[in-house]
Design a protein around this motif. Structure first.
Motif, PDB file in Angstrom:
ATOM      1  N   ASP A   1     -21.301  34.066  -2.208  1.00  0.00           N
ATOM      2  CA  ASP A   1     -20.041  34.667  -1.770  1.00  0.00           C
ATOM      3  C   ASP A   1     -19.007  33.608  -1.389  1.00  0.00           C
ATOM      4  O   ASP A   1     -17.810  33.857  -1.446  1.00  0.00           O
ATOM      5  CB  ASP A   1     -20.269  35.605  -0.583  1.00  0.00           C
ATOM      6  N   VAL A   2     -19.487  32.418  -0.989  1.00  0.00           N
ATOM      7  CA  VAL A   2     -18.602  31.313  -0.612  1.00  0.00           C
ATOM      8  C   VAL A   2     -19.107  30.044  -1.290  1.00  0.00           C
ATOM      9  O   VAL A   2     -20.288  29.706  -1.169  1.00  0.00           O
ATOM     10  CB  VAL A   2     -18.572  31.106   0.922  1.00  0.00           C
ATOM     11  N   THR A   3     -18.220  29.349  -2.013  1.00  0.00           N
ATOM     12  CA  THR A   3     -18.560  28.098  -2.687  1.00  0.00           C
ATOM     13  C   THR A   3     -17.529  27.045  -2.295  1.00  0.00           C
ATOM     14  O   THR A   3     -16.335  27.242  -2.497  1.00  0.00           O
ATOM     15  CB  THR A   3     -18.559  28.274  -4.221  1.00  0.00           C
ATOM     16  N   HIS A   4     -18.002  25.946  -1.737  1.00  0.00           N
ATOM     17  CA  HIS A   4     -17.116  24.847  -1.338  1.00  0.00           C
ATOM     18  C   HIS A   4     -17.020  23.849  -2.495  1.00  0.00           C
ATOM     19  O   HIS A   4     -18.036  23.452  -3.056  1.00  0.00           O
ATOM     20  CB  HIS A   4     -17.649  24.151  -0.084  1.00  0.00           C
ATOM     21  N   VAL A   5     -15.787  23.448  -2.807  1.00  0.00           N
ATOM     22  CA  VAL A   5     -15.537  22.518  -3.905  1.00  0.00           C
ATOM     23  C   VAL A   5     -14.822  21.307  -3.337  1.00  0.00           C
ATOM     24  O   VAL A   5     -13.847  21.451  -2.596  1.00  0.00           O
ATOM     25  CB  VAL A   5     -14.670  23.177  -5.003  1.00  0.00           C
ATOM     26  N   GLY A   6     -15.317  20.106  -3.670  1.00  0.00           N
ATOM     27  CA  GLY A   6     -14.660  18.900  -3.181  1.00  0.00           C
ATOM     28  C   GLY A   6     -15.437  17.649  -3.508  1.00  0.00           C
ATOM     29  O   GLY A   6     -16.426  17.683  -4.246  1.00  0.00           O
ATOM     30  N   ARG A   7     -15.002  16.534  -2.938  1.00  0.00           N
ATOM     31  CA  ARG A   7     -15.620  15.236  -3.164  1.00  0.00           C
ATOM     32  C   ARG A   7     -16.755  14.963  -2.184  1.00  0.00           C
ATOM     33  O   ARG A   7     -17.624  14.134  -2.441  1.00  0.00           O
ATOM     34  CB  ARG A   7     -14.553  14.139  -3.066  1.00  0.00           C
TER      35      ARG A   7
ATOM     36  N   ALA B   1     -20.261  19.518  -0.379  1.00  0.00           N
ATOM     37  CA  ALA B   1     -19.657  20.468  -1.315  1.00  0.00           C
ATOM     38  C   ALA B   1     -20.725  21.076  -2.215  1.00  0.00           C
ATOM     39  O   ALA B   1     -21.655  20.397  -2.642  1.00  0.00           O
ATOM     40  CB  ALA B   1     -18.594  19.774  -2.160  1.00  0.00           C
ATOM     41  N   ASP B   2     -20.584  22.371  -2.495  1.00  0.00           N
ATOM     42  CA  ASP B   2     -21.494  23.032  -3.421  1.00  0.00           C
ATOM     43  C   ASP B   2     -21.239  22.566  -4.853  1.00  0.00           C
ATOM     44  O   ASP B   2     -22.164  22.384  -5.627  1.00  0.00           O
ATOM     45  CB  ASP B   2     -21.329  24.551  -3.327  1.00  0.00           C
ATOM     46  N   VAL B   3     -19.956  22.410  -5.201  1.00  0.00           N
ATOM     47  CA  VAL B   3     -19.562  21.816  -6.474  1.00  0.00           C
ATOM     48  C   VAL B   3     -18.863  20.513  -6.123  1.00  0.00           C
ATOM     49  O   VAL B   3     -17.786  20.517  -5.537  1.00  0.00           O
ATOM     50  CB  VAL B   3     -18.627  22.745  -7.285  1.00  0.00           C
TER      51      VAL B   3
ATOM     52  N   THR C   1     -21.076  17.269  -9.909  1.00  0.00           N
ATOM     53  CA  THR C   1     -22.433  17.737  -9.657  1.00  0.00           C
ATOM     54  C   THR C   1     -22.366  19.053  -8.913  1.00  0.00           C
ATOM     55  O   THR C   1     -21.346  19.420  -8.356  1.00  0.00           O
ATOM     56  CB  THR C   1     -23.234  16.724  -8.823  1.00  0.00           C
ATOM     57  N   GLN C   2     -23.481  19.750  -8.913  1.00  0.00           N
ATOM     58  CA  GLN C   2     -23.571  21.002  -8.164  1.00  0.00           C
ATOM     59  C   GLN C   2     -24.832  20.936  -7.331  1.00  0.00           C
ATOM     60  O   GLN C   2     -25.888  20.582  -7.830  1.00  0.00           O
ATOM     61  CB  GLN C   2     -23.618  22.202  -9.105  1.00  0.00           C
ATOM     62  N   ARG C   3     -24.681  21.277  -6.036  1.00  0.00           N
ATOM     63  CA  ARG C   3     -25.848  21.352  -5.176  1.00  0.00           C
ATOM     64  C   ARG C   3     -26.783  22.390  -5.743  1.00  0.00           C
ATOM     65  O   ARG C   3     -26.357  23.471  -6.123  1.00  0.00           O
ATOM     66  CB  ARG C   3     -25.448  21.747  -3.760  1.00  0.00           C
ATOM     67  N   THR C   4     -28.048  22.057  -5.809  1.00  0.00           N
ATOM     68  CA  THR C   4     -28.991  22.996  -6.395  1.00  0.00           C
ATOM     69  C   THR C   4     -29.569  23.898  -5.332  1.00  0.00           C
ATOM     70  O   THR C   4     -29.782  23.498  -4.195  1.00  0.00           O
ATOM     71  CB  THR C   4     -30.137  22.259  -7.105  1.00  0.00           C
TER      72      THR C   4
END
Length: 129
Positions: free
Chosen positions: A54-60, A64-66, A5-8
């Motif tokens: 400019d900054v995207t956090h990815v994780g569980r 997380a943004d993604v 999912t991606q935070r909207t």
């Protein structure tokens, strides 16, 4: 099964929207990547996530943004940052590491077509101009 999912948040540039074609009989979502508009993207199967900040956090983790809902992905697995018009991915002290094009990295510059593996989740970086 991995849930992604991606935070909207509001996207100011309407060209950053993505068009997802109907999946037809493919109930597993393996029909290939969606057509992408201009921008920077992380693509996983038939899902694409715009890298507009400019900054995207990815994780569980829920912050997380993604968000990659897979037990092999750390809550805070990686950070994608834009520096001087170049996109870099940084491992965020994850348990299973961040791999770009088959090499485990602490930090790496991303180029169109690079394959990023977080845990057992495979993403492709796309830079559509």
């Amino acid at each position: 099964m991995t849930t992604i999912t991606q935070r909207t948040h509001a996207i100011e540039d309407p060209t950053a929207a993505i068009e997802v074609p109907p999946r037809g009989d493919d109930v597993r979502g393996t029909g290939g990547p969606p057509p992408l508009r201009r921008g920077r993207w992380l693509v996983c199967g038939d899902r694409a996530f715009a890298l507009t900040d400019d900054v995207t956090h990815v994780g569980r983790g829920v912050t997380a943004d993604v968000r990659l809902d897979d037990h092999t992905v750390s809550a805070r697995h990686a950070i994608v940052v834009l520096r001087a018009e170049r996109l870099r991915i940084l491992d965020d002290r994850s348990t299973n590491g961040t791999v770009v094009n088959g090499r485990r990295v602490d930090e790496a510059e991303l180029h169109d077509g690079d394959v990023v593996v977080l845990g057992r989740v495979v993403l492709t970086y796309r830079d559509v101009r």
